[in-house]
Scaffold this active site. Structure first.
Site, PDB file in Angstrom:
ATOM      1  N   CYS A 125       0.867  -1.180   0.000  1.00 37.70           N
ATOM      2  CA  CYS A 125       0.000   0.000   0.000  1.00 37.70           C
ATOM      3  C   CYS A 125       0.901   1.225   0.000  1.00 37.70           C
ATOM      4  O   CYS A 125       1.888   1.251  -0.738  1.00 37.70           O
ATOM      5  CB  CYS A 125      -0.990  -0.032   1.167  1.00 37.70           C
ATOM      6  SG  CYS A 125      -0.245  -0.182   2.808  1.00 37.70           S
ATOM      7  N   THR A 126       0.617   2.229   0.804  1.00 42.65           N
ATOM      8  CA  THR A 126       1.447   3.435   0.801  1.00 42.65           C
ATOM      9  C   THR A 126       2.584   3.345   1.806  1.00 42.65           C
ATOM     10  O   THR A 126       3.749   3.545   1.468  1.00 42.65           O
ATOM     11  CB  THR A 126       0.583   4.681   1.075  1.00 42.65           C
ATOM     12  OG1 THR A 126      -0.358   4.838  -0.008  1.00 42.65           O
ATOM     13  CG2 THR A 126       1.435   5.934   1.152  1.00 42.65           C
TER      14      THR A 126
END
Length: 234
Positions: A125-126
């Site tokens: 994800c981030t």
């Protein structure tokens, strides 16, 4: 992996009488700022699939940059609602993970299924902390990995996020959300007790984390296959 955030292999974790295999399941945060050395190194892992848990806006803002040899990308946006909305609502990690468990069960099953279907596989994800942390924890639980090892792998994330990264992000978020009480925890922390609470909550409600996944559609044959590909017997 220069430029990668929180990149690691989840091999070597105890799973009953076995251990998770190396070179099968990787986890990471954003892959938008890799240098050529890191791109070549990741390209050399033989990845056949990348599972991207971000929404369209995040992916456009920080597009993943990998070698062409890396296999397909599977998009599974895991949050119902934007990342910004969680800061606006001043959610704690406990609240955020409860939201994920309650609202995104079919998507979490899709992540586990994506791992079952094709390996080697990278889930990201981030920051590689919350969406990746919960989905990888559930994948490991379904594979029979020991709970203490699952919790320790989740908690390890905080030590991989650089102080400079944390300072920069917290300062920016403070300007945008000056009254948020849980902002720093949400952006930088991965305390062991939070993941242990998630696993306990699933046991209380469903009997076990794998039964939670079963209730949302994961089949027994998929669980058997996950354990086969991810765990080697000692």
């Amino acid at each position: 992996m220069p430029g990668a955030v929180n990149f690691r292999d989840v091999g070597g974790l105890p799973a009953g009488t076995g251990v998770t295999r190396t070179g099968v399941l990787f986890r990471s945060g954003t892959l938008a700022r890799l240098d050529s050395v890191a791109r070549a190194a990741i390209g050399g892992l033989g990845l056949r699939r990348v599972v991207d848990l971000r929404d369209e806006e995040e992916a456009r803002a920080e597009p993943t940059v990998l070698e062409p040899a890396v296999g397909e990308t599977v998009r599974v946006p895991l949050f119902l609602g934007s990342v910004a909305s969680f800061f606006e609502r001043d959610m704690s990690l406990h609240d955020l993970y409860a939201h994920m468990i309650d609202e995104s069960a079919p998507r979490l099953v899709s992540v586990v299924r994506a791992v079952v279907e094709t390996q080697p596989v990278l889930v990201h994800c981030t920051a590689g902390k919350d969406r990746t942390g919960v989905s990888v924890a559930l994948t490991l639980a379904a594979a029979g990995v020991d709970e203490d090892a699952i919790v320790a792998d989740y908690a390890r994330t905080a030590s991989t996020l650089s102080p400079e990264r944390n300072r920069r992000i917290v300062e920016w978020l403070r300007r945008v959300h000056p009254d948020a009480r849980h902002l720093e925890e949400l952006a930088t922390a991965s305390p062991a007790h939070v993941m242990r609470e998630v696993l306990e909550r699933l046991r209380d409600a469903y009997g076990s984390p794998v039964d939670y996944l079963r209730a949302s559609g994961l089949r027994d044959d998929e669980i058997v296959e996950l354990r086969r590909v991810l765990v080697a017997q000692r």
